[in-house]
Design a protein around this motif. Structure first.
Motif, PDB file in Angstrom:
ATOM      1  N   GLN A   1      80.883  85.380  63.189  1.00  0.00           N
ATOM      2  CA  GLN A   1      80.213  86.366  62.347  1.00  0.00           C
ATOM      3  C   GLN A   1      81.198  87.407  61.833  1.00  0.00           C
TER       4      GLN A   1
ATOM      5  N   ASP B   1      73.949  86.854  70.599  1.00  0.00           N
ATOM      6  CA  ASP B   1      74.856  86.003  71.363  1.00  0.00           C
ATOM      7  C   ASP B   1      76.288  86.315  70.948  1.00  0.00           C
TER       8      ASP B   1
ATOM      9  N   ASP C   1      69.357  86.141  57.773  1.00  0.00           N
ATOM     10  CA  ASP C   1      69.430  87.340  58.600  1.00  0.00           C
ATOM     11  C   ASP C   1      69.017  88.567  57.797  1.00  0.00           C
TER      12      ASP C   1
ATOM     13  N   ASP D   1      68.194  86.057  65.208  1.00  0.00           N
ATOM     14  CA  ASP D   1      68.399  85.820  66.638  1.00  0.00           C
ATOM     15  C   ASP D   1      69.863  85.622  66.982  1.00  0.00           C
ATOM     16  N   ASP D   2      70.675  85.218  66.010  1.00  0.00           N
ATOM     17  CA  ASP D   2      72.089  84.978  66.271  1.00  0.00           C
ATOM     18  C   ASP D   2      72.846  86.268  66.583  1.00  0.00           C
TER      19      ASP D   2
ATOM     20  N   LYS E   1      64.672  82.567  64.547  1.00  0.00           N
ATOM     21  CA  LYS E   1      64.729  81.099  64.633  1.00  0.00           C
ATOM     22  C   LYS E   1      63.338  80.501  64.485  1.00  0.00           C
TER      23      LYS E   1
ATOM     24  N   MET F   1      73.267  82.066  59.321  1.00  0.00           N
ATOM     25  CA  MET F   1      72.990  82.987  60.425  1.00  0.00           C
ATOM     26  C   MET F   1      71.565  83.525  60.304  1.00  0.00           C
TER      27      MET F   1
ATOM     28  N   ARG G   1      79.232  85.490  69.117  1.00  0.00           N
ATOM     29  CA  ARG G   1      79.533  84.625  67.982  1.00  0.00           C
ATOM     30  C   ARG G   1      80.633  85.259  67.137  1.00  0.00           C
TER      31      ARG G   1
ATOM     32  N   THR H   1      71.500  77.775  75.327  1.00  0.00           N
ATOM     33  CA  THR H   1      72.478  78.023  74.282  1.00  0.00           C
ATOM     34  C   THR H   1      73.647  78.824  74.831  1.00  0.00           C
TER      35      THR H   1
ATOM     36  N   ASP I   1      68.865  75.795  60.201  1.00  0.00           N
ATOM     37  CA  ASP I   1      69.116  77.063  59.522  1.00  0.00           C
ATOM     38  C   ASP I   1      69.754  76.847  58.153  1.00  0.00           C
TER      39      ASP I   1
END
Length: 291
Positions: free
Chosen positions: A154, A149, A167, A145-146, A173, A142, A151, A280, A48
């Protein structure tokens, strides 16, 4: 775009080879970067941040796009060295920073918000670096898809107005890997690799000794050709996650004995295999059970 055309004879890929949707996202990503004008990219060597640094360098030039590579005991030294090589291959300018998240007792306590304090420390280092280099913005890798989850990092990025161009441009991804492949980013198919602290269950303290155990065990497993691997640290027990496609290899008694020997040499007493395989953020499953 010129990069793609120049690679036509050697790779057979051109801008037209991208789907219309991905070509549109690529153009939008370039437009976002031009709007930023100059940017310091939080670069880890993963696909990424490598793609973001590559496109930023191609779009803005090395004077206006710089990668910042952080290192600490929470990161694998071999991965850090590889990240330096990848940046050089892409023709990207790179700065090195040392982060001290292990000096923060809130990080060491390893609560569910550990990543928030980690990203805060990173941005504490990047903000003065960006100012020193005359770069107007900080960005990180980022992707869309992030969002799905847990995180906490962020939140730290939002509080610091750190941009997430991938993003913002709608990159998933899969999009990241496809475009990275087209642009010749060497790590386009590299497995995801988070910091070693992510191997320690929430509530168990992060220690330098535990990070070293995880690092030594994972390096040994990768040396045995397990490409996608995690060693989850449960004090004396190592819970190994590998790609389920590699499960048949474990029928080999000699290989199993070697795995046990190597992981015990890292400091563990018991060695177990997670039958769900690699996924993950598996330690986040404990958070979901509490809800």
């Amino acid at each position: 775009m010129a990069q793609l055309d120049e690679r036509r004879e050697t790779t057979g890929t051109t801008q037209e080879a991208l789907s219309d949707a991905l070509a549109g996202k690529y153009a939008y990503l370039q437009a976002i970067l031009r709007e930023l004008g100059s940017v310091l990219v939080a670069y880890s060597g993963g696909v990424d941040s490598a793609l973001l640094l590559k496109v930023a360098t191609d779009t803005l030039g090395a004077e206006h796009a710089v990668g910042a590579l952080a290192s600490s005991a929470a990161y694998d030294e071999e991965e850090t060295a590889e990240a330096v090589r990848v940046a050089a291959t892409m023709g990207a300018r790179l700065e090195r920073v040392e982060t001290r998240e292990l000096d923060d007792p809130r990080y060491m306590a390893n609560g569910a918000d550990r990543c928030y304090f980690c990203k805060n420390e990173l941005f504490d280092q990047l903000e003065p670096l960006a100012a020193h280099l005359g770069l107007a913005h900080i960005a990180y890798g980022m992707n869309r898809d992030d969002r799905g989850d847990w995180r906490p990092g962020q939140r730290a990025a939002r509080e610091r107005a750190v941009r997430a161009p991938l993003d913002e441009a709608g990159f998933t991804k899969a999009d990241v890997r496809t475009l990275a492949h087209r642009l010749g980013v060497p790590v386009w198919d590299k497995p995801a690799l988070a910091c070693y602290s992510s191997r320690i269950p929430y509530g168990s303290p992060v220690t330098v000794e535990a990070l070293r155990q995880v690092g030594r065990a994972e390096r040994a497993l990768r040396a045995l050709d397990f490409r996608q691997v995690r060693v989850r640290h449960h004090e004396r027990l190592a819970r190994i996650e590998i790609d389920p496609a590699d499960f048949p290899r474990l029928l080999d008694a000699v290989l199993r004995e070697q795995i046990v020997r190597e992981v015990r040499a890292a400091g563990y007493l018991y060695v177990s295999l997670d039958l769900q395989g690699y996924r993950t953020g598996s330690l986040n499953e404990a958070l979901l059970r509490r809800q």
